[in-house]
Design an enzyme around this catalytic site. Structure first.
Site, PDB file in Angstrom:
ATOM      1  N   ARG A   1     -20.886 -16.351  -7.211  1.00  0.00           N
ATOM      2  CA  ARG A   1     -19.408 -16.569  -7.695  1.00  0.00           C
ATOM      3  C   ARG A   1     -18.513 -15.709  -7.237  1.00  0.00           C
ATOM      4  O   ARG A   1     -17.131 -15.899  -7.207  1.00  0.00           O
ATOM      5  CB  ARG A   1     -19.600 -16.613  -9.119  1.00  0.00           C
ATOM      6  CG  ARG A   1     -20.215 -17.786  -9.736  1.00  0.00           C
ATOM      7  CD  ARG A   1     -20.296 -17.689 -11.189  1.00  0.00           C
ATOM      8  NE  ARG A   1     -18.661 -17.649 -11.569  1.00  0.00           N
ATOM      9  CZ  ARG A   1     -18.615 -18.264 -12.922  1.00  0.00           C
ATOM     10  NH1 ARG A   1     -19.548 -18.646 -13.752  1.00  0.00           N
ATOM     11  NH2 ARG A   1     -17.492 -18.001 -13.307  1.00  0.00           N
TER      12      ARG A   1
ATOM     13  N   ASP B   1     -44.996 -16.952  -6.707  1.00  0.00           N
ATOM     14  CA  ASP B   1     -45.582 -15.873  -7.809  1.00  0.00           C
ATOM     15  C   ASP B   1     -45.915 -14.859  -6.534  1.00  0.00           C
ATOM     16  O   ASP B   1     -46.763 -14.930  -5.732  1.00  0.00           O
ATOM     17  CB  ASP B   1     -46.877 -16.277  -8.220  1.00  0.00           C
ATOM     18  CG  ASP B   1     -47.729 -15.332  -9.053  1.00  0.00           C
ATOM     19  OD1 ASP B   1     -47.399 -14.134  -8.643  1.00  0.00           O
ATOM     20  OD2 ASP B   1     -48.162 -15.614 -10.224  1.00  0.00           O
ATOM     21  N   HIS B   2     -45.064 -13.917  -6.680  1.00  0.00           N
ATOM     22  CA  HIS B   2     -45.207 -13.098  -5.774  1.00  0.00           C
ATOM     23  C   HIS B   2     -46.490 -12.132  -5.482  1.00  0.00           C
ATOM     24  O   HIS B   2     -46.858 -11.507  -4.404  1.00  0.00           O
ATOM     25  CB  HIS B   2     -44.057 -11.738  -5.668  1.00  0.00           C
ATOM     26  CG  HIS B   2     -44.173 -10.680  -6.442  1.00  0.00           C
ATOM     27  ND1 HIS B   2     -44.272 -10.868  -8.064  1.00  0.00           N
ATOM     28  CD2 HIS B   2     -44.760  -9.442  -6.501  1.00  0.00           C
ATOM     29  CE1 HIS B   2     -44.332  -9.839  -8.671  1.00  0.00           C
ATOM     30  NE2 HIS B   2     -44.948  -8.806  -7.788  1.00  0.00           N
TER      31      HIS B   2
ATOM     32  N   GLU C   1     -49.237  -1.126 -15.601  1.00  0.00           N
ATOM     33  CA  GLU C   1     -48.004  -0.428 -14.892  1.00  0.00           C
ATOM     34  C   GLU C   1     -47.583   0.860 -15.715  1.00  0.00           C
ATOM     35  O   GLU C   1     -47.753   0.796 -16.900  1.00  0.00           O
ATOM     36  CB  GLU C   1     -46.882  -1.363 -15.214  1.00  0.00           C
ATOM     37  CG  GLU C   1     -47.057  -2.829 -14.216  1.00  0.00           C
ATOM     38  CD  GLU C   1     -45.795  -3.457 -14.491  1.00  0.00           C
ATOM     39  OE1 GLU C   1     -44.737  -3.767 -13.299  1.00  0.00           O
ATOM     40  OE2 GLU C   1     -45.613  -4.236 -15.467  1.00  0.00           O
TER      41      GLU C   1
ATOM     42  N   HIS D   1     -49.484 -13.833 -12.743  1.00  0.00           N
ATOM     43  CA  HIS D   1     -50.048 -13.092 -11.865  1.00  0.00           C
ATOM     44  C   HIS D   1     -51.354 -12.865 -12.283  1.00  0.00           C
ATOM     45  O   HIS D   1     -52.283 -13.003 -11.538  1.00  0.00           O
ATOM     46  CB  HIS D   1     -49.357 -11.520 -11.998  1.00  0.00           C
ATOM     47  CG  HIS D   1     -47.943 -11.499 -11.712  1.00  0.00           C
ATOM     48  ND1 HIS D   1     -47.309 -12.591 -10.659  1.00  0.00           N
ATOM     49  CD2 HIS D   1     -47.000 -10.807 -12.160  1.00  0.00           C
ATOM     50  CE1 HIS D   1     -45.885 -12.234 -10.924  1.00  0.00           C
ATOM     51  NE2 HIS D   1     -45.793 -11.301 -11.551  1.00  0.00           N
TER      52      HIS D   1
ATOM     53  N   LYS E   1     -47.149  -2.342 -19.993  1.00  0.00           N
ATOM     54  CA  LYS E   1     -46.090  -1.481 -19.430  1.00  0.00           C
ATOM     55  C   LYS E   1     -46.666  -0.038 -20.313  1.00  0.00           C
ATOM     56  O   LYS E   1     -47.064  -0.107 -21.140  1.00  0.00           O
ATOM     57  CB  LYS E   1     -44.968  -1.785 -19.794  1.00  0.00           C
ATOM     58  CG  LYS E   1     -44.542  -3.165 -18.868  1.00  0.00           C
ATOM     59  CD  LYS E   1     -43.084  -3.621 -18.427  1.00  0.00           C
ATOM     60  CE  LYS E   1     -42.832  -4.579 -17.770  1.00  0.00           C
ATOM     61  NZ  LYS E   1     -43.123  -4.495 -16.257  1.00  0.00           N
TER      62      LYS E   1
HETATM   63  C1  BG6 Z   1     -42.897  -9.062 -12.119  1.00  0.00           C
HETATM   64  C2  BG6 Z   1     -42.660  -8.838 -13.541  1.00  0.00           C
HETATM   65  O1  BG6 Z   1     -43.394 -10.583 -11.977  1.00  0.00           O
HETATM   66  O2  BG6 Z   1     -43.980  -8.293 -11.756  1.00  0.00           O
HETATM   67  C3  BG6 Z   1     -42.464  -7.567 -13.806  1.00  0.00           C
HETATM   68  O3  BG6 Z   1     -41.524  -9.730 -14.116  1.00  0.00           O
HETATM   69  C4  BG6 Z   1     -43.349  -6.753 -13.128  1.00  0.00           C
HETATM   70  O4  BG6 Z   1     -42.195  -7.081 -15.153  1.00  0.00           O
HETATM   71  C5  BG6 Z   1     -43.730  -6.988 -11.541  1.00  0.00           C
HETATM   72  O5  BG6 Z   1     -43.052  -5.164 -13.241  1.00  0.00           O
HETATM   73  C6  BG6 Z   1     -44.933  -6.471 -11.113  1.00  0.00           C
HETATM   74  O6  BG6 Z   1     -44.863  -6.675  -9.967  1.00  0.00           O
HETATM   75  P1  BG6 Z   1     -45.785  -5.587  -8.926  1.00  0.00           P
HETATM   76  O7  BG6 Z   1     -45.494  -6.112  -7.481  1.00  0.00           O
HETATM   77  O8  BG6 Z   1     -44.967  -4.273  -8.859  1.00  0.00           O
HETATM   78  O9  BG6 Z   1     -47.094  -5.369  -9.496  1.00  0.00           O
END
Ligand code: BG6
Length: 513
Positions: free
Chosen positions: A46, A181-182, A220, A244, A344
């Site tokens: 935008r 989903d990375h 994390e 994940h 976390k």
């Molecule tokens: C994301 C979450 O999908 O994955 C985050 O929303 C998280 O909260 C992150 O920190 C972790 O990804 P990676 O690749 O850093 O382990």
């Protein structure tokens, strides 16, 4: 493999994900010669931006987040000439007719129908709107060329995920949808399939006869950082477990695929989720633990608690830690517990899957020999260290028969000497190649939500009275330890691939896989 021509449209082109992940990954792909001969990146948002301003903003992101660090000006210029900006309101049909014209013009200039990729890097609310607007402009019609990329969160619960899937599939066919989903783009996650199914060695023991239990830890160090607003409505179960951790569970527990066909692999993964024993509402308390971090100390420095984070309610009941004990009810895994935990503000960033094997059927060594016996285990180290460790017993040097646990290690960095690509590089490259193997299908997402719903419902109905219940930089609430100790087990300590040198001096040798 040569990638077909591509027009890569980013909705949310001025947003954080584009800046941190999408553009740096596309840049790295380009620098490695992996982008198509002809491609265009159209960032849409935008805000008013001139191309030059946008380039400056993107270059800043690339300098910070590109895998290779230093950016040569020639490389950047080469890449940036493919990147343009189109201002538009995502709710306005004119935005889409303009986009359709730009795509048609590029196709005409290139004399080919390029792949048209629509990546929604937008707030979730737009994900219900953009696909229909694209369809109204006819941009969904070509089932092979037009592709839609969807980012998480994919729903907030089972009902909203179903609604979202229905809305998207009204405009795009399932085969055109790439849900990210990375975790699936990470090398070490993909390697779980390679390790299990490209070696005849481990599969015969990958079952209830030899495996005692499995632990999955995704820890994390960071807190919620700048994402308090989103996170306070999500929590650890939605943010990490539903996606994940479930992916890791599926890859570890799935049956061997018949071929490397996308749907074949995805079917096998869905089978795992469908086999997970449903958690009844009454059982939630026994098999699920939640936690929230309070203030603590990290490396001697004070760290604030979750309720003191920006955009988080000071009375928040959102969990920043979740642990589960699940069973996969099938022939392979009957009675083998899978313990999952994520949180976390834990002491260390570490993602590991550990397969803990049973002991030997008959102990033939004298009791003295085996005083320091550890059960054999296999650790799939996902990150930050990338590798695999196999722990077993060996004879300690000397005249007596003494057994000691030792580790064999495979370390990506040492073995391959090439850096792993960022997960997004892999995933974006796959979208360009129209390969959906590493993306989630609608049924998988819904199956994952379904199995977590009782936990979410019980947690929503009962207020956690002891929050915060773990100090920042500790391993989560005591109840999470209890989940294991009740069964006579403990969460494993994170392994370290770098510990090799230390081992070398203390044991005088090291074993490399
Ligand atoms: C994301 C979450 O999908 O994955 C985050 O929303 C998280 O909260 C992150 O920190 C972790 O990804 P990676 O690749 O850093 O382990």
């Amino acid at each position: 493999m040569e990638v077909p021509f591509v027009i890569f449209v980013i909705f949310g082109g001025a947003g954080d994900l584009t800046w941190r992940k999408l553009v740096p990954s596309l840049f790295d792909l380009h620098r490695d010669g992996r982008m198509p001969k002809k491609f265009a990146i159209i960032a849409m948002d935008r805000a008013q931006f001139r191309d030059a301003e946008l380039h400056k903003h993107f270059l800043d992101g690339v300098k910070r987040f590109s895998r290779k660090g230093k950016v040569k000006s020639a490389d950047w210029k080469n890449f940036a000439r493919h990147v343009t900006y189109q201002q538009g309101d995502f709710k306005d049909p004119a935005t889409y007719s303009n986009l359709a014209k730009s795509c048609a013009k590029l196709d005409k200039d290139w004399k080919i129908k390029a792949g048209h990729i629509f990546h929604m890097a937008t707030p979730p609310v737009m994900v219900g709107i953009i696909p229909k607007m694209l369809a109204d402009a006819g941009l969904n019609r070509d089932r092979v060329c037009a592709r839609l990329v969807v980012e998480k969160p994919l729903g907030h619960d089972l009902d909203s995920a179903r609604t979202l899937n229905r809305t998207i599939t009204e405009s795009f066919h399932e085969s055109q949808i790439f849900r990210i989903d990375h975790y699936l783009g990470k090398e070490t996650v993909q390697n779980i399939l390679a390790f299990r199914f490209a070696n005849p060695l481990f599969e015969p023991i990958w079952n209830r006869r030899y495996v005692d239990y499995v632990t999955i830890t995704v820890a994390e160090e960071v807190g919620v950082e700048h994402r308090g607003g989103y996170y306070d409505h999500a929590g650890a179960l939605r943010d990490m477990v539903q996606n994940h951790l479930m992916q890791l569970l599926c890859l570890v527990a799935m049956e061997p695929m018949v071929s490397f066909n996308a749907d074949e692999i995805r079917n096998k993964k869905v089978d795992v989720l469908r086999a997970v024993r449903p958690v009844s509402h009454r059982a939630v308390q026994q098999c699920a633990v939640r936690g929230q971090y309070g203030k603590g100390r990290f490396d001697g420095k004070k760290v604030r608690g979750y309720r003191q984070e920006n955009d988080v309610s000071p009375h928040s009941k959102t969990e920043t830690f979740a642990a589960l004990k699940l069973f996969v009810d099938n022939w392979r895994w009957q009675c083998v517990p899978f313990y999952l935990r994520t949180g976390k503000c834990l002491p260390r960033q570490v993602s590991e899957v550990t397969v803990h094997f049973r002991g030997v059927p008959h102990q033939s060594f004298p009791p003295d020999a085996s005083r320091r016996w550890d059960l054999s285990r296999l650790v799939l180290s996902i990150q930050p260290e990338e590798g695999i460790v196999l722990g077993f017993q060996a004879k300690y040097p000397g005249p007596r028969m003494l057994l000691r646990p030792v580790d064999m290690r495979f370390n990506y960095e040492e073995s391959f000497a090439v850096p792993s690509p960022d997960a997004y590089e892999t995933l974006l490259w796959d979208v360009m190649n129209n390969d959906p193997t590493l993306f989630m299908r609608a049924d998988q997402i819904e199956a994952a939500w379904q199995l977590l719903m009782p936990v979410l419902e019980v947690w929503a109905e009962t207020s956690p009275r002891n929050f915060p219940n773990y100090a920042a930089a500790t391993w989560g609430p005591a109840a999470a330890d209890l989940l294991m100790t009740r069964d006579g087990r403990n969460w494993p300590l994170p392994i370290s691939l770098a510990a090799q040198e230390k081992k070398k001096t203390s044991h005088g040798r090291r074993l490399l896989l």
